[in-house]
Design an enzyme around this catalytic site. Structure first.
Site, PDB file in Angstrom:
ATOM      1  CG  PHE A 106      -1.775  -1.264   1.230  1.00  0.00           C
ATOM      2  CD1 PHE A 106      -2.827  -1.430   0.346  1.00  0.00           C
ATOM      3  CD2 PHE A 106      -1.457  -2.298   2.083  1.00  0.00           C
ATOM      4  CE1 PHE A 106      -3.574  -2.597   0.339  1.00  0.00           C
ATOM      5  CE2 PHE A 106      -2.192  -3.479   2.080  1.00  0.00           C
ATOM      6  CZ  PHE A 106      -3.254  -3.623   1.207  1.00  0.00           C
ATOM      7  N   GLY A 107       2.113   1.146  -0.152  1.00  0.00           N
ATOM      8  CA  GLY A 107       2.958   2.331  -0.145  1.00  0.00           C
ATOM      9  C   GLY A 107       4.331   1.973   0.388  1.00  0.00           C
ATOM     10  CD  GLU A 146       7.245   7.832  18.647  1.00  0.00           C
ATOM     11  OE1 GLU A 146       8.055   8.316  19.443  1.00  0.00           O
ATOM     12  OE2 GLU A 146       6.299   7.097  18.983  1.00  0.00           O
ATOM     13  CG  ASP A 160      -1.831  -6.589   9.586  1.00  0.00           C
ATOM     14  OD1 ASP A 160      -1.664  -7.832   9.651  1.00  0.00           O
ATOM     15  OD2 ASP A 160      -1.332  -5.880   8.701  1.00  0.00           O
TER      16      ASP A 160
END
Ligand code: ADP
Ligand code: MG
Ligand code: MG
Length: 325
Positions: free
Chosen positions: A37-38, A109, A155
């Site tokens: 997804f990226g 972060e 997940d």
């Protein structure tokens, strides 16, 4: 490379992903991970050099059900909406979110030096039970916080947990998360097959927490034994554990309660919070990260090429939202 077919090259895709207001504020550095997804990269804030981790989410890959309207940000993927709401020591902190025409950029972060529990386990660390319990209870704390907010992660797995050299763990990747509603049952699953519970694989609708506890059980097993408990659907449904070595009775009991085939008999978060193995005494100052991993984990030195090889060969794919009925 595995760049999206909309772009002629990975460089073009990278440029499309970072362009805009995000790029004005951050310099994008090396890759940390790449999924369906990226992708995720290290970046530094241009005005003060602060290092951050950025997840680029390609808008074209966000499924229709995952778009939500946020009061301030407008139409965003649920992943951003959920993460923006969270603040907990065991959950990665979202700092800012940007978007351009094709991508969202989630600025998070930087925690530790960018290794996840999958990479950590692959390095064959030397772990004893007190240390495992110390790591595991932090994931329990993260999930307890989420469930109190009526959020399911869906997940939970080694790849979605990052750690620093003090064995401080944080949960990441809210791309499969969902809000729980009173009386609502879910019919689809978009987490990871090897971490999915037998009743969900068999097509039952599910409330959520019991699925999460199974995934937590698979994660614990992987941390303890360095290998998956189950490799395919048949094995999950059969549910026979064949641990490669002996562990303490307290750990085995906890493990069996989490990987209980009957969701109603499966351990719950309150069970784990009261569990004597999970909460056993441990002095974390007795452990040094370098002696635990013995030079096995060197995230900083992995090239993009090595990283993508790792992901092709061993990392697991998320399922596209599907129902098993
Ligand atoms: P996907 O939804 O594609 O699985 P993730 O959010 O899980 O994306 O990120 C992919 C990988 O990038 C993770 O497995 C982890 O190795 C790395 N990663 C993601 N976020 C961070 C972070 N804040 N710090 C360090 N590494 C991260
Ligand atoms: Mg992930
Ligand atoms: Mg994800």
């Amino acid at each position: 490379g595995r760049f999206s077919p909309d772009f002629a090259s990975e460089q073009q895709e990278d440029h499309a992903a970072r362009s805009g207001e995000y790029d004005a504020n951050y310099e994008t550095l090396r890759s940390l991970g790449r999924g369906a997804f990226g992708f995720v990269k290290l970046a530094s804030k241009r005005d003060n050099g602060t290092l951050v981790v950025v997840k680029f989410i390609c808008k074209a890959t966000v499924i229709p059900e995952h778009w939500v309207k946020h009061e301030v940000m407008g139409l965003v993927p649920l992943e951003i909406c959920v993460l923006a709401e969270l603040s907990h020591p065991n959950v990665v902190q979202l700092l800012e979110a940007y978007e351009n025409v094709h991508y969202f950029q989630l600025v998070m972060e930087k925690h530790g030096d960018g290794i996840d529990l999958f990479t950590f386990i692959e390095g064959g660390p030397t772990l004893d039970e007190p240390l495992i319990s110390y790591m595991f209870r932090q994931v329990v704390a993260a999930l307890s916080y989420l469930h109190e907010l009526k959020i399911l992660h869906r997940d939970v797995k080694d790849e979605n947990i990052i750690l620093d050299h003090q064995f401080h763990l944080k949960l990441i990747d809210f791309g499969s998360a969902a809000y729980m509603r009173e009386g609502h049952l879910f019919n689809t699953f978009c987490g990871t097959l090897e971490y999915c519970s037998p009743e969900v694989l068999l097509g039952n609708s599910y409330a959520g927490p019991e699925l999460e506890m199974w995934s937590l059980g698979v994660t614990l097993y992987t941390l303890v034994f360095g290998e998956n408990p189950f490799f395919d659907v048949e094995e999950i449904i059969a549910g026979h554990l064949k641990p490669p070595c002996l562990v303490s009775p307290g750990l085995m009991k906890t493990q069996l309660r989490l990987l209980h085939p009957d969701p109603k008999s499966r351990a719950t978060l309150p069970d784990l919070q009261a569990d004597s193995w999970v909460n056993q005494p441990v002095d974390i100052n007795n452990y040094s990260f370098s002696s635990v991993v013995k030079g096995g984990v060197k995230a900083e030195q992995q090239s993009d090429d090595q990283l993508s090889k790792l992901s092709d060969n061993f990392r697991r794919q998320n399922l596209f939202p599907r129902s098993f009925t």
